[in-house]
Write a protein that holds these residues in place. Sequence first.
Motif, mmCIF file in Angstrom:
data_model
loop_
_atom_site.group_PDB
_atom_site.id
_atom_site.type_symbol
_atom_site.label_atom_id
_atom_site.label_comp_id
_atom_site.label_asym_id
_atom_site.label_seq_id
_atom_site.Cartn_x
_atom_site.Cartn_y
_atom_site.Cartn_z
ATOM 1 N N GLN A 42 43.935 38.617 44.059
ATOM 2 C CA GLN A 42 44.935 37.576 44.288
ATOM 3 C C GLN A 42 44.595 36.912 45.611
ATOM 4 O OE1 GLN A 42 48.746 39.488 44.494
ATOM 5 N NE2 GLN A 42 48.778 40.009 42.329
ATOM 6 N N ALA A 49 40.505 33.818 40.337
ATOM 7 C CA ALA A 49 39.268 34.008 39.582
ATOM 8 C C ALA A 49 38.181 34.376 40.584
ATOM 9 C CB ALA A 49 38.899 32.727 38.840
ATOM 10 N N ARG A 52 31.612 37.197 38.917
ATOM 11 C CA ARG A 52 31.142 38.517 38.480
ATOM 12 C C ARG A 52 29.640 38.612 38.722
ATOM 13 N NH1 ARG A 52 35.153 38.801 33.357
ATOM 14 N NH2 ARG A 52 34.141 36.856 32.794
ATOM 15 N N ASP A 56 29.082 34.480 36.231
ATOM 16 C CA ASP A 56 30.219 33.798 35.624
ATOM 17 C C ASP A 56 31.490 34.141 36.399
ATOM 18 O OD1 ASP A 56 30.025 36.483 34.705
ATOM 19 O OD2 ASP A 56 31.382 36.036 33.050
ATOM 20 N N LEU A 57 32.562 33.425 36.102
ATOM 21 C CA LEU A 57 33.844 33.671 36.769
ATOM 22 C C LEU A 57 34.785 34.427 35.846
ATOM 23 C CD1 LEU A 57 34.794 30.307 38.520
ATOM 24 C CD2 LEU A 57 34.151 32.445 39.609
ATOM 25 N N SER A 58 35.557 35.324 36.442
ATOM 26 C CA SER A 58 36.632 35.959 35.690
ATOM 27 C C SER A 58 37.737 34.928 35.512
ATOM 28 C CB SER A 58 37.168 37.165 36.460
ATOM 29 O OG SER A 58 37.870 36.738 37.625
ATOM 30 N N GLU A 59 38.651 35.204 34.632
ATOM 31 C CA GLU A 59 39.864 34.395 34.534
ATOM 32 C C GLU A 59 40.759 34.767 35.721
ATOM 33 O OE1 GLU A 59 40.652 31.986 32.312
ATOM 34 O OE2 GLU A 59 38.628 32.241 31.520
ATOM 35 N N PRO A 60 41.600 33.869 36.211
ATOM 36 C CA PRO A 60 42.503 34.226 37.307
ATOM 37 C C PRO A 60 43.350 35.446 36.925
ATOM 38 C CG PRO A 60 42.530 31.865 36.964
ATOM 39 C CD PRO A 60 41.745 32.470 35.813
ATOM 40 N N GLU A 62 42.321 38.328 35.981
ATOM 41 C CA GLU A 62 41.648 39.241 35.044
ATOM 42 C C GLU A 62 41.024 40.403 35.818
ATOM 43 O OE1 GLU A 62 37.972 39.185 31.818
ATOM 44 O OE2 GLU A 62 38.332 37.438 33.066
ATOM 45 N N ASP A 68 30.971 45.207 35.856
ATOM 46 C CA ASP A 68 30.782 43.772 36.047
ATOM 47 C C ASP A 68 29.776 43.470 37.161
ATOM 48 O OD1 ASP A 68 32.571 42.611 34.097
ATOM 49 O OD2 ASP A 68 34.233 43.295 35.356
#
Length: 79
Positions: A42, A49, A52, A56-60, A62, A68
């Motif tokens: 957070q 987000a 990883r 790529d990006l995680s979802e906010p 996630e 990862d």
Amino acid sequence: MATVDLPAGYVDQIPATEQRRAIAQIVLTLSVLPRASLVVFQQAGEPLAVPRGRGDLSEPGEPVTFEDYEPLLSPVADS
């Protein structure tokens, strides 16, 4: 699950080229603690987000895991 709440603007202070490694360091460190196999980020209380290990990006909000970021532990991992 561990929740990391970063101060507002904190991620912006880390060069984009280093953000993945910085997040990886936090996740890999927390992953050795019992009951912290999942890490959620957070920023100022809002879901964040994060990059990883694959880029790529995680979802906010996630959860991310040791797995990862495991590719970054390889001696041939890219910079």
